[in-house]
Design an enzyme around this catalytic site. Structure first.
Site, PDB file in Angstrom:
ATOM      1  N   HIS A 121      -1.231  -1.179   3.896  1.00 54.84           N
ATOM      2  CA  HIS A 121      -0.627  -0.099   3.110  1.00 54.84           C
ATOM      3  C   HIS A 121      -1.628   0.313   2.035  1.00 54.84           C
ATOM      4  CE1 HIS A 121       2.176   1.768   0.225  1.00 54.84           C
ATOM      5  NE2 HIS A 121       3.066   1.841   1.199  1.00 54.84           N
ATOM      6  N   ASP A 199       0.535  -9.579   0.946  1.00 56.61           N
ATOM      7  CA  ASP A 199       1.485  -8.508   0.685  1.00 56.61           C
ATOM      8  C   ASP A 199       2.707  -8.777   1.560  1.00 56.61           C
ATOM      9  OD1 ASP A 199       3.026  -6.218   0.793  1.00 56.61           O
ATOM     10  OD2 ASP A 199       1.364  -4.841   1.176  1.00 56.61           O
ATOM     11  N   CYS A 363       1.901   5.815   4.404  1.00 56.77           N
ATOM     12  CA  CYS A 363       0.951   5.263   3.428  1.00 56.77           C
ATOM     13  C   CYS A 363      -0.052   4.315   4.103  1.00 56.77           C
ATOM     14  CB  CYS A 363       1.662   4.545   2.282  1.00 56.77           C
ATOM     15  SG  CYS A 363       2.600   5.661   1.220  1.00 56.77           S
TER      16      CYS A 363
END
Length: 405
Positions: A121, A199, A363
């Site tokens: 991302h 993440d 994104c």
């Protein structure tokens, strides 16, 4: 027992209609819907104990402080952190990643390297690019193959002891659904002397997270994707690393003593929590975690995998469909295109039938460049979705294809 109808009854928004049709919500990778217990907890906070925390001796302040710290301990237990002070409240995954990237400025110099993967991302690319610009370090990228899986031999060869300082990868890709082998990545990176940030924005709502078993140095996730309020998140950091990192922001709460000559900083976790936090959000994130655990993360994972298998099978029956992201290990995300039709047009038509999907690059523009496409239609499932809703999606996509093809 996994009682899907009882679970759906917990989410009032699922009774809504969109364009006169029952809402089918397949945009869970962007944000989840909220159960009534979370909605009620927000109202209850402001109705009964609204006050600033950590600073007051009056009763409301003490009650709010206790509730905030109880939530921190709830999250500590949920991710199996060794200490509650390793759990930092943030505004979301992006905040957590930026906090770590900012702190790593002091550890990097020209010739060092920061490594990310090809499926990240933007939130796990741009902060590291900015860090490299500040320090003169190099940004390296772990490549992926046409199935949307990381090429691990290339990762192994990129790692260089003394040069690679931190590796930042997602646990699950938001645009492909790929589940990355993060334990392998962490172990290999540590052997080369590099730190690792995971993440976990897409993993935390769907998997049991054990940061000690993973041995992650940092693990970031957002509350709003896990049935919690927007503007909430968590950054887990190993105590040793958090002690080494400088404060991310200066202000109230993160100080021990202040004079015009010198300021000393508070201990963990307050060193990284400057100013008045999102108090209600932090408290209610704990409520959301309790709700998920009440269902059972293992049960959620099994049910969502069933939705993934069913959805993939049903969508594959559509002539001309092209799946983007076909990794062997996947979460409940299906990205696809229809030959000759722009994904935005498909999304607009299925919305008219009450079905919410995400269209675009999600994104992850480098992912779209890799596959040489403008974007995808993304259907992302949660534990409150059903196979009947997937059937409705398939029918809507077929109708869009008929209208646009």
């Amino acid at each position: 027992m996994f009682d899907i109808q009882a679970i759906r009854a917990d989410f009032p928004i699922l009774n809504e209609k969109v364009n006169g049709k029952p809402l089918v919500y397949f945009d869970n990778a962007a944000t989840s819907q909220k159960p009534q217990v979370v909605i009620d907890a927000i109202s209850n906070y402001y109705s009964t104990i609204n006050a600033n925390i950590h600073r007051g001796v009056h009763t409301l302040s003490q009650l709010a402080t206790d509730a905030y710290e109880v939530s921190r301990h709830t999250i500590q237990k949920h991710i199996n952190a060794a200490h509650a002070h390793e759990v930092l409240f943030t505004s979301g995954t992006t905040h957590g990643i930026n906090l770590v990237a900012s702190g790593f400025t002091q550890f990097l110099k020209p010739g060092n390297a920061v490594m990310v993967s090809a499926m990240e991302h933007h939130s796990n690319i741009v902060p590291w690019q900015m860090l490299c610009e500040r320090t003169g370090a190099d940004l390296q990228v772990i490549p992926m193959d046409e199935n949307g899986e990381l090429i691990l031999p290339a990762f192994d060869s990129l790692l260089a002891e003394g040069r690679t300082k931190i590796v930042a990868v997602n646990h699950i890709s938001n645009s492909l659904g790929t589940m990355n082998p993060v334990k392998y990545i962490i172990d290999k990176a540590h052997a080369a002397g590099a730190a690792v940030l995971i993440d976990g924005a897409q993993a935390a709502p769907h998997l049991t997270i054990d940061v000690q078993a993973l041995d992650a140095d940092f693990y970031a996730f957002s509350g709003h994707k896990a049935c919690g309020p927007t503007g909430t998140g968590v950054l887990y950091g190993k105590e040793a690393w958090l002690e080494k990192l400088p404060p991310y922001q200066g202000g109230g709460e993160m100080i021990k003593e202040v004079s015009f000559e010198k300021t000393t900083y508070a201990g963990l976790p307050h060193k990284f929590e400057a100013g008045t936090p999102h108090i209600e959000g932090g408290i209610v994130l704990g409520t959301a975690i309790d709700y998920l655990n009440g269902i059972g993360m293992d049960k959620i994972a099994v049910y969502e995998h069933q939705l993934l298998v069913y959805g993939t099978q049903k969508l594959s029956e559509i002539e001309g469909i092209q799946f983007v992201g076909t990794a062997k290990e996947k979460a409940s995300v299906i990205s696809f295109n229809l030959q000759g039709i722009h994904p935005y047009d498909i999304g607009a038509i299925v919305d008219k039938m009450g079905i919410a999907v995400r269209t675009g690059h999600h994104c992850t523009q480098p992912v779209m460049q890799h596959f040489n496409i403008p974007g995808t239609v993304r259907a992302s499932f949660a534990f409150y979705n059903t196979t009947e809703e997937i059937d409705a999606l398939v029918a809507a996509v077929k109708k869009a294809q008929m209208m646009l093809g």
